[in-house]
Design a protein around this motif. Structure first.
Motif, PDB file in Angstrom:
ATOM      1  N   MET A 176       0.860  -1.172   0.000  1.00  0.00           N
ATOM      2  CA  MET A 176       0.000   0.000   0.000  1.00  0.00           C
ATOM      3  C   MET A 176       0.903   1.230   0.000  1.00  0.00           C
ATOM      4  N   LEU A 177       0.874   1.992  -1.086  1.00  0.00           N
ATOM      5  CA  LEU A 177       1.762   3.142  -1.234  1.00  0.00           C
ATOM      6  C   LEU A 177       1.096   4.365  -0.615  1.00  0.00           C
ATOM      7  N   GLY A 178       1.515   4.699   0.615  1.00  0.00           N
ATOM      8  CA  GLY A 178       0.890   5.777   1.362  1.00  0.00           C
ATOM      9  C   GLY A 178       1.750   7.022   1.421  1.00  0.00           C
ATOM     10  N   GLY A 179       1.248   8.015   2.144  1.00  0.00           N
ATOM     11  CA  GLY A 179       2.025   9.224   2.394  1.00  0.00           C
ATOM     12  C   GLY A 179       2.001  10.255   1.299  1.00  0.00           C
ATOM     13  N   LEU A 180       1.299   9.992   0.186  1.00  0.00           N
ATOM     14  CA  LEU A 180       1.282  10.952  -0.925  1.00  0.00           C
ATOM     15  C   LEU A 180      -0.140  11.339  -1.324  1.00  0.00           C
ATOM     16  N   PRO A 203       5.289  -7.666  -7.501  1.00  0.00           N
ATOM     17  CA  PRO A 203       4.479  -7.395  -6.311  1.00  0.00           C
ATOM     18  C   PRO A 203       3.283  -6.497  -6.595  1.00  0.00           C
ATOM     19  N   THR A 204       2.205  -6.746  -5.883  1.00  0.00           N
ATOM     20  CA  THR A 204       0.990  -5.945  -6.011  1.00  0.00           C
ATOM     21  C   THR A 204       1.195  -4.587  -5.349  1.00  0.00           C
ATOM     22  N   ALA A 205       0.680  -3.532  -5.994  1.00  0.00           N
ATOM     23  CA  ALA A 205       0.815  -2.179  -5.444  1.00  0.00           C
ATOM     24  C   ALA A 205      -0.504  -1.429  -5.577  1.00  0.00           C
ATOM     25  N   HIS A 206      -0.876  -0.741  -4.488  1.00  0.00           N
ATOM     26  CA  HIS A 206      -2.096   0.075  -4.450  1.00  0.00           C
ATOM     27  C   HIS A 206      -1.708   1.506  -4.119  1.00  0.00           C
ATOM     28  N   GLY A 207      -2.213   2.473  -4.883  1.00  0.00           N
ATOM     29  CA  GLY A 207      -1.968   3.885  -4.612  1.00  0.00           C
ATOM     30  C   GLY A 207      -3.008   4.409  -3.634  1.00  0.00           C
TER      31      GLY A 207
END
Length: 307
Positions: A176-180, A203-207
């Protein structure tokens, strides 16, 4: 009696205002009195053409009532009346709230989430990494839903630190790509490219909270494997502010109704915006062709509209 031992009519509101289990929001064939079952299902079948053509899942970060298949809410503000209307339900860890990993996992079970995010700390990689270690110990794959591992920017640095922890655990590499959430689209794209450069394409990535500005959509149309999913609160926020989003994800004034069932009416507007967001990412959309041609000219030194 139902499978869970309750009488079919116990504690069930046929209009979906109150429920004790996600299945209680489902209607059976023959229950509709005005809409034709077959025509309603036929319309949804047509919408599935768009969803199948979309390279990523677009999650509704919303408490509006509608049956969009993908939903994200956080552990501090999770509302069954809306959360349970979607079959794919991510429970985020509610960054900034006083909730532990144990609290988040407990809420995930209580709210019948199908995915859960480990506790993270805004712009604090060290504390987030320690939280991930604790989450790995607490998460039971036989009890808890699938897990997302949160990252704080710079993503390439953080994932390099976290990857070995996940690799040695029972969890999958699902990030989980957080902080932005409040960053410019260009910063999100740069962070995503750095993440993929470090970790590769598997790898799986979620914005998390990224939305779908034109810049991000154009990038994902050209490189659809960069991101697997994204969530959007912009449609529901627009409705709360008497607005709608146009095809460029810009808010326009639109007065919405007040009174009983206003959440259901607003949910219909959000559902439509999510359909439009999905369309923008598919081969059926032609709005980005000119932008793509302009990019290609610039790459080869040709004239552009900005010259």
């Amino acid at each position: 009696m139902t499978e869970n031992g309750r009488s079919q009519d116990d504690h069930v509101d046929r209009h979906g205002r109150v429920a004790n289990h996600p299945d209680e929001f489902r209607a059976a064939t023959g229950e509709l009195e005005i809409f034709d079952d077959g025509l309603a299902l036929g319309y949804l079948r047509r919408l599935e053409v768009l969803l199948k053509a979309c390279p990523l899942k677009v999650y509704a970060a919303s408490s509006l009532k509608h049956p969009w298949p993908y939903r994200l809410q956080n552990a501090a503000e999770c509302y069954p009346a809306s959360f349970w209307r979607s079959q794919d339900r991510i429970l985020d860890s509610a960054i900034g709230e006083n909730l532990s990993n144990g609290d988040v996992l407990r809420h995930a079970l209580e709210r019948h989430a199908t995915a859960v995010v480990a506790k993270d700390y805004l712009h604090d990689q060290t504390q987030t990494t320690e939280s991930i270690r604790e989450f790995v110990r607490l998460h039971d794959p036989d009890v808890h839903p699938r897990a997302y591992i949160p990252l704080q920017p710079p993503y390439d640095e953080h994932v390099a630190e976290v990857y070995p922890i996940i690799d040695e655990s029972h969890l999958e590499h699902r990030y989980m790509l957080g902080g932005l959430a409040t960053a410019a689209p260009e910063e999100r794209i740069d962070g995503l490219l750095e993440f993929r450069s470090e970790i590769g394409g598997d790898p799986t990535a979620h914005g998390l909270g990224w939305g779908l500005d034109d810049e991000l959509v154009a990038t994902l149309r050209e490189e659809p494997t960069l991101l697997d999913s994204v969530d959007n609160s912009s449609p529901s926020q627009a409705i709360q502010n008497d607005q709608v989003l146009d095809k460029h994800w810009r808010a326009k004034a639109c007065r919405h109704v007040d009174g009983q069932y206003q959440n259901t009416v607003g949910g219909t507007f959000e559902f439509a915006m999510l359909v439009q967001a999905t369309h923008r990412l598919t081969k059926f959309n032609t709005d980005f062709e000119a932008l793509s041609e302009q990019r290609n000219l610039a790459e080869f030194g040709g004239a552009t509209a900005d010259d």
